[in-house]
Scaffold this motif. Structure first.
Motif, mmCIF file in Angstrom:
data_model
loop_
_atom_site.group_PDB
_atom_site.id
_atom_site.type_symbol
_atom_site.label_atom_id
_atom_site.label_comp_id
_atom_site.label_asym_id
_atom_site.label_seq_id
_atom_site.Cartn_x
_atom_site.Cartn_y
_atom_site.Cartn_z
ATOM 1 N N ASN A 113 0.842 -1.194 0.000
ATOM 2 C CA ASN A 113 0.000 0.000 0.000
ATOM 3 C C ASN A 113 0.882 1.250 0.000
ATOM 4 O O ASN A 113 0.899 2.025 0.946
ATOM 5 C CB ASN A 113 -0.913 -0.012 1.226
ATOM 6 C CG ASN A 113 -1.953 1.094 1.169
ATOM 7 O OD1 ASN A 113 -2.275 1.590 0.098
ATOM 8 N ND2 ASN A 113 -2.468 1.478 2.317
ATOM 9 N N SER A 114 1.633 1.434 -1.069
ATOM 10 C CA SER A 114 2.551 2.572 -1.133
ATOM 11 C C SER A 114 2.708 3.027 -2.576
ATOM 12 O O SER A 114 2.556 2.241 -3.517
ATOM 13 C CB SER A 114 3.920 2.190 -0.566
ATOM 14 O OG SER A 114 4.578 1.274 -1.423
ATOM 15 N N PRO A 115 3.025 4.322 -2.788
ATOM 16 C CA PRO A 115 3.277 4.812 -4.145
ATOM 17 C C PRO A 115 4.427 4.074 -4.822
ATOM 18 O O PRO A 115 4.385 3.830 -6.033
ATOM 19 C CB PRO A 115 3.620 6.289 -3.930
ATOM 20 C CG PRO A 115 2.942 6.654 -2.647
ATOM 21 C CD PRO A 115 3.029 5.423 -1.797
ATOM 22 N N SER A 116 5.454 3.709 -4.040
ATOM 23 C CA SER A 116 6.604 3.013 -4.626
ATOM 24 C C SER A 116 6.207 1.646 -5.167
ATOM 25 O O SER A 116 6.775 1.165 -6.151
ATOM 26 C CB SER A 116 7.725 2.859 -3.591
ATOM 27 O OG SER A 116 8.265 4.118 -3.261
ATOM 28 N N HIS A 117 5.226 1.006 -4.525
ATOM 29 C CA HIS A 117 4.748 -0.284 -5.024
ATOM 30 C C HIS A 117 4.042 -0.106 -6.364
ATOM 31 O O HIS A 117 4.242 -0.904 -7.300
ATOM 32 C CB HIS A 117 3.796 -0.922 -4.012
ATOM 33 C CG HIS A 117 3.306 -2.276 -4.417
ATOM 34 N ND1 HIS A 117 2.101 -2.462 -5.047
ATOM 35 C CD2 HIS A 117 3.865 -3.505 -4.302
ATOM 36 C CE1 HIS A 117 1.932 -3.754 -5.296
ATOM 37 N NE2 HIS A 117 2.984 -4.404 -4.860
ATOM 38 N N LEU A 150 1.730 11.541 -7.861
ATOM 39 C CA LEU A 150 1.817 10.365 -8.723
ATOM 40 C C LEU A 150 1.719 9.077 -7.912
ATOM 41 O O LEU A 150 2.459 8.882 -6.946
ATOM 42 C CB LEU A 150 3.134 10.396 -9.503
ATOM 43 C CG LEU A 150 3.395 9.219 -10.448
ATOM 44 C CD1 LEU A 150 2.416 9.239 -11.613
ATOM 45 C CD2 LEU A 150 4.835 9.247 -10.951
ATOM 46 N N PHE A 151 0.796 8.209 -8.307
ATOM 47 C CA PHE A 151 0.591 6.904 -7.658
ATOM 48 C C PHE A 151 0.246 7.046 -6.174
ATOM 49 O O PHE A 151 0.573 6.171 -5.359
ATOM 50 C CB PHE A 151 1.823 6.004 -7.825
ATOM 51 C CG PHE A 151 2.190 5.723 -9.250
ATOM 52 C CD1 PHE A 151 1.212 5.544 -10.215
ATOM 53 C CD2 PHE A 151 3.519 5.639 -9.641
ATOM 54 C CE1 PHE A 151 1.540 5.281 -11.532
ATOM 55 C CE2 PHE A 151 3.864 5.372 -10.954
ATOM 56 C CZ PHE A 151 2.879 5.198 -11.901
ATOM 57 N N THR A 205 -1.582 6.708 -2.822
ATOM 58 C CA THR A 205 -2.467 5.656 -2.312
ATOM 59 C C THR A 205 -3.367 6.257 -1.231
ATOM 60 O O THR A 205 -4.156 7.145 -1.513
ATOM 61 C CB THR A 205 -1.633 4.481 -1.785
ATOM 62 O OG1 THR A 205 -0.631 4.964 -0.879
ATOM 63 C CG2 THR A 205 -0.939 3.764 -2.933
ATOM 64 N N ASN A 206 -3.236 5.795 -0.003
ATOM 65 C CA ASN A 206 -4.130 6.277 1.045
ATOM 66 C C ASN A 206 -3.618 7.526 1.757
ATOM 67 O O ASN A 206 -4.350 8.171 2.490
ATOM 68 C CB ASN A 206 -4.360 5.173 2.089
ATOM 69 C CG ASN A 206 -5.116 4.002 1.489
ATOM 70 O OD1 ASN A 206 -5.943 4.197 0.602
ATOM 71 N ND2 ASN A 206 -4.833 2.800 1.949
ATOM 72 N N GLY A 207 -2.346 7.859 1.569
ATOM 73 C CA GLY A 207 -1.787 9.015 2.250
ATOM 74 C C GLY A 207 -2.080 10.311 1.514
ATOM 75 O O GLY A 207 -2.914 10.381 0.611
ATOM 76 N N ASN A 208 -1.357 11.353 1.898
ATOM 77 C CA ASN A 208 -1.554 12.660 1.284
ATOM 78 C C ASN A 208 -0.680 12.862 0.054
ATOM 79 O O ASN A 208 -0.974 13.723 -0.772
ATOM 80 C CB ASN A 208 -1.236 13.767 2.305
ATOM 81 C CG ASN A 208 -2.180 13.736 3.486
ATOM 82 O OD1 ASN A 208 -3.379 13.509 3.319
ATOM 83 N ND2 ASN A 208 -1.654 13.969 4.677
ATOM 84 N N LEU A 209 0.396 12.098 -0.044
ATOM 85 C CA LEU A 209 1.373 12.347 -1.081
ATOM 86 C C LEU A 209 1.658 11.114 -1.923
ATOM 87 O O LEU A 209 1.532 9.984 -1.458
ATOM 88 C CB LEU A 209 2.692 12.835 -0.461
ATOM 89 C CG LEU A 209 2.643 14.140 0.325
ATOM 90 C CD1 LEU A 209 3.980 14.400 0.993
ATOM 91 C CD2 LEU A 209 2.267 15.301 -0.581
ATOM 92 N N GLY A 210 2.059 11.385 -3.150
ATOM 93 C CA GLY A 210 2.565 10.339 -4.021
ATOM 94 C C GLY A 210 3.994 10.679 -4.416
ATOM 95 O O GLY A 210 4.728 11.311 -3.653
ATOM 96 N N LEU A 211 4.386 10.307 -5.618
ATOM 97 C CA LEU A 211 5.735 10.557 -6.106
ATOM 98 C C LEU A 211 5.738 11.773 -7.031
ATOM 99 O O LEU A 211 4.687 12.327 -7.359
ATOM 100 C CB LEU A 211 6.249 9.322 -6.843
ATOM 101 C CG LEU A 211 6.271 8.022 -6.034
ATOM 102 C CD1 LEU A 211 6.665 6.844 -6.922
ATOM 103 C CD2 LEU A 211 7.209 8.131 -4.843
#
Length: 757
Positions: A105-109, A575-576, A578-584
């Motif tokens: 459950n992460s943008p890196s995934h 970018l990407f 998920t459930n948090g406030n930030l992506g990449l």
């Protein structure tokens, strides 16, 4: 860590004592100048490279005598490379044992899913890793000691082939290809398109280079932020300085320009990331909370981006590290030692791989093997792509992701709609061909429908999309297909997609993306809006009531963002997500990828494209606005250091197109060559079985508007050119008006019709 160093030292002493290094043959000495000018290929469009990176082509040199590297020395370097791969495997086992990995459950995934390497790609990459490490070994022991710099060494090393070494068999150009020279249909993986060199252009091969790569050590170490002369700025700092989230819609062009750009980029290029060699696990370069890993757990293939302490966005969430895993390598096309090359996981041809895949396994997974049809799943009386049950799409966070010819289908809802449209188009054509030709069997129906779909994609690309991108330059540079058959096929050219186009120039599309995606009803009223950053890897959204058609109407009426250096915040820190406030940050990742791939700076491509070489920043004013120039000067120490993707996006548009001269040049070069090197290009008369004049004339009727009309759920009207907003001269017309929006009359493929011709 200390133990690993000790092991390395012991092995090093053993290699030296056994005489593995080799001394070369002094009788084979030759001058450096002669080697570079006569043996290293220089792109014919480039009159010679300049300045510090490539000065050997334009300056006189003192005669440096370099002993020829003999076969024993080459084999010893490969032994050394194999040894380092084994040591890296031990490190990977330790990293995995420590529980260092990607959180699902992460943008890196999601980033990993987007660049997922296939098992076949990983197996091919191992030989490339060995070759790269062997090349680094040769640099240190067979040319640096003769006073050559790293760039000179890299060119010298690249004149040595794998012949006579263990890598020779892995790089035989025509190995295992049994081509049928009279086949009517192209292969799935791109092989056998070029009958003289069947491997050229096939999947899992290297991108080509327009300019010789620029690595710090000549072989693999990227240009990066560092102290000293010509230090490069931090990628994230470049993004926050150069790019503003200010939204400036394009006055006339629709979001279809962006979406078709992405669809075509995915057809031509797929750059996978590296995985652990020892266990096949994904590589994590940062902690899950955005902090740095302990040095002992950082994989050698990591090149994470440092987030500045005072970053306007990430610092609020205490994020200090943005993960970047280096791209998967592949053996060089000419089977030589030398700088690392990156792999293209799909075929290099514009061949509908987004619809059909680039492997036989994927193509078979998508077929029903009845009536030439592709598999679908019916929900709410509508046909959608089948649900994925294999990696990488099966790893989606979403409860259901699709399988298609390209697994990136799931990255965004608009992309998922485009894939679904063409999936439906194949089945529509196959059904009509079956009706016209009752005797046709499944394979024939599938191949003929596939052939027509690919032709439609090619025609739309060259006759609707490219003129929007290139403007007046389109015809001047010879990219246009014209009417009727052409005789331009050239088997002597390399069909491989250029690293520069895939990694930098075609990434312009990110500037066109909108943060809010409009959905329109049949009256043209916006009835709902989706946020881009909230819909990454949620493709099933398109199955909600009226969403599918609503997204199509939104694509064809909503303005794209203006092409410039400014990118919406959903891409620069969402970018990407998920459930948090930030992506990449997509821009930072593009900058880092360009450096990872060894792309020389923007200034070198200006010269390649015939523009004046900038000796100081003021020389950029010919095509870069003054406000952008001030920012570049504040970031980069030298005009030579400016990253290609940044310089290209900062340029003003030319020739009524949307691109500046450098990206215009690189994309023109790419698509002109894409057409010339494809034996199966739809308008080519060089095919064994070219389309008949009647068939070709019908294909040249197709527009993307007609494809939307025929394959939407209940699309009733559309403007003829969907890349431009509906207005006077490009008005909305009924989808039933076949004069306003022509169609491909498949009667031209009827066996009975042939009897009357």
């Amino acid at each position: 860590m200390a133990g690993s160093v000790a092991i390395m030292a012991v092995i090093w002493l053993c290699i030296q004592s056994l005489g593995f290094l080799g001394t070369g043959n002094s009788l084979g000495a030759y001058t450096l100048k002669t080697t570079f000018q006569n043996e290293v290929p220089v792109h014919p469009s480039s009159p010679g490279y300049d300045q510090r990176q490539d000065r050997m082509v334009t300056e006189e040199f003192k005669a440096i005598y370099v002993p020829k590297i003999d076969e024993n020395a080459l084999n010893s370097s490969i032994m050394y490379g194999n040894m380092l791969v084994k040591l890296m495997s031990r490190l990977e086992i330790n990293i995995a044992s420590a529980g260092i990995g990607l959180l699902k459950n992460s943008p890196s995934h999601s980033q990993y899913l987007y660049s997922y390497p296939s098992q076949d790609a990983l197996e091919k990459a191992v030989d490339a890793i060995v070759a790269v490490k062997a090349s680094s070994f040769l640099i240190q022991h067979h040319c640096r000691r003769y006073g050559m710099n790293y760039s000179e060494c890299a060119r010298f090393i690249s004149t040595n082939k794998f012949e006579g070494t263990p890598l020779s068999a892995a790089c035989e150009l025509n190995k295992d290809f049994n081509c049928n020279p009279i086949s009517k249909y192209r292969s799935i993986d791109g092989s056998c398109n070029n009958l003289e060199n069947p491997k050229l252009g096939s999947a899992l091969t290297a991108y080509r280079r327009l300019l010789f790569p620029n690595y710090i050590d000549g072989i693999q170490e990227p240009r990066h932020e560092r102290r000293g002369i010509h230090a490069l700025p931090n990628p994230r700092l470049v993004c926050t300085t150069m790019s503003s989230a200010t939204e400036q819609p394009d006055a006339s062009r629709t979001l279809v320009v962006m979406q078709w750009s992405e669809f075509i980029l995915h057809d031509l290029a797929y750059t996978p990331v590296r995985k652990m060699v020892a266990n096949g696990l994904p590589i994590s370069c940062c902690q899950a909370d955005g902090n740095w890993l302990s040095p002992r757990y950082i994989h050698p293939d990591c090149a994470p981006i440092h987030v500045p302490d005072h970053d306007p966005i990430y610092s609020k969430e205490f994020v200090r590290c943005m993960s970047y895993v280096r791209s998967l390598p592949v053996l060089r096309t000419d089977c030589s030692f030398g700088p690392v090359e990156q792999m293209n996981q799909v075929s290099h041809f514009l061949d509908g791989s987004t619809v059909y895949g680039s492997t036989m396994e994927k193509s078979r997974e998508l077929r029903t093997f009845e009536g030439g049809q592709l598999r679908v799943e019916v929900r709410n009386n509508r046909e959608y792509l089948p649900t994925a049950n294999t990696e990488p799409a099966s790893l989606c966070l979403s409860s259901r992701c699709y399988t298609a010819g390209d697994d990136r289908v799931n990255a965004g809802v608009q992309l998922a709609v485009m894939h679904t449209i063409w999936h439906r188009e194949h089945n529509r054509i196959a059904k009509e061909l079956a009706r016209l030709n009752p005797s046709w069997y499944d394979e024939l129906l599938y191949q003929e429908a596939r052939r027509i779909v690919i032709a439609e994609i090619q025609h739309i690309t060259f006759n609707e999309w490219l003129p929007i991108l290139l403007g007046k330059n389109y015809c001047k540079l010879g990219v246009s297909t014209g009417i009727g058959h052409n005789h331009e096929y050239n088997s002597d050219e390399d069909p491989a997609v250029s690293n520069e186009a895939a990694t930098a120039a075609l990434q312009f599309l990110k500037s066109l993306k909108q943060s809010s995606l409009h959905m329109l009803d049949e009256t043209g009223t916006v009835n709902q809006t989706l946020r881009l950053k909230d819909n990454f890897y949620k493709p099933q959204t398109i199955e909600s009531e009226d969403f599918f058609d609503g997204i199509i109407r939104g694509l064809t009426t909503q303005s794209s963002q203006k092409m410039d250096i400014n990118v919406v915040s959903d891409m620069t820190h969402g970018l990407f997500k998920t459930n948090g406030n930030l992506g990449l940050d997509a821009v930072s990742l593009d900058i880092q990828r360009g450096r990872d791939h060894g792309l020389p700076g923007y200034n070198y491509y200006r010269k390649y494209c015939g523009l004046p070489v900038a000796k100081n920043f003021a020389d950029f004013l010919d095509y870069i606005p003054s406000e952008m120039l001030k920012k570049l000067r504040s970031l980069y120490n030298s005009p030579d250091d400016v990253d290609l993707v940044i310089g290209g996006m900062a340029e003003r548009s030319v020739d009524d197109g949307i691109l500046g001269p450098t990206f215009n040049c690189l994309i023109s070069e790419q698509f002109s060559r894409t057409r010339r090197t494809d034996r199966f290009f739809y308008a080519s008369a060089k095919m064994v079985y070219p389309f008949t004049p009647d068939q070709l004339a019908n294909i040249q009727n197709v527009t993307l508007a007609r494809v939307f009309c025929d394959n939407g759920d209940k699309i009733s009207q559309m403007q003829r050119n969907v890349f431009l907003k509906p207005e006077l001269g490009n008005e909305l017309n009924s989808c039933n008006d076949f004069e306003a929006i022509p169609s491909v009359d498949l009667f031209a493929w009827a066996e009975k019709a042939k009897a009357y011709r």
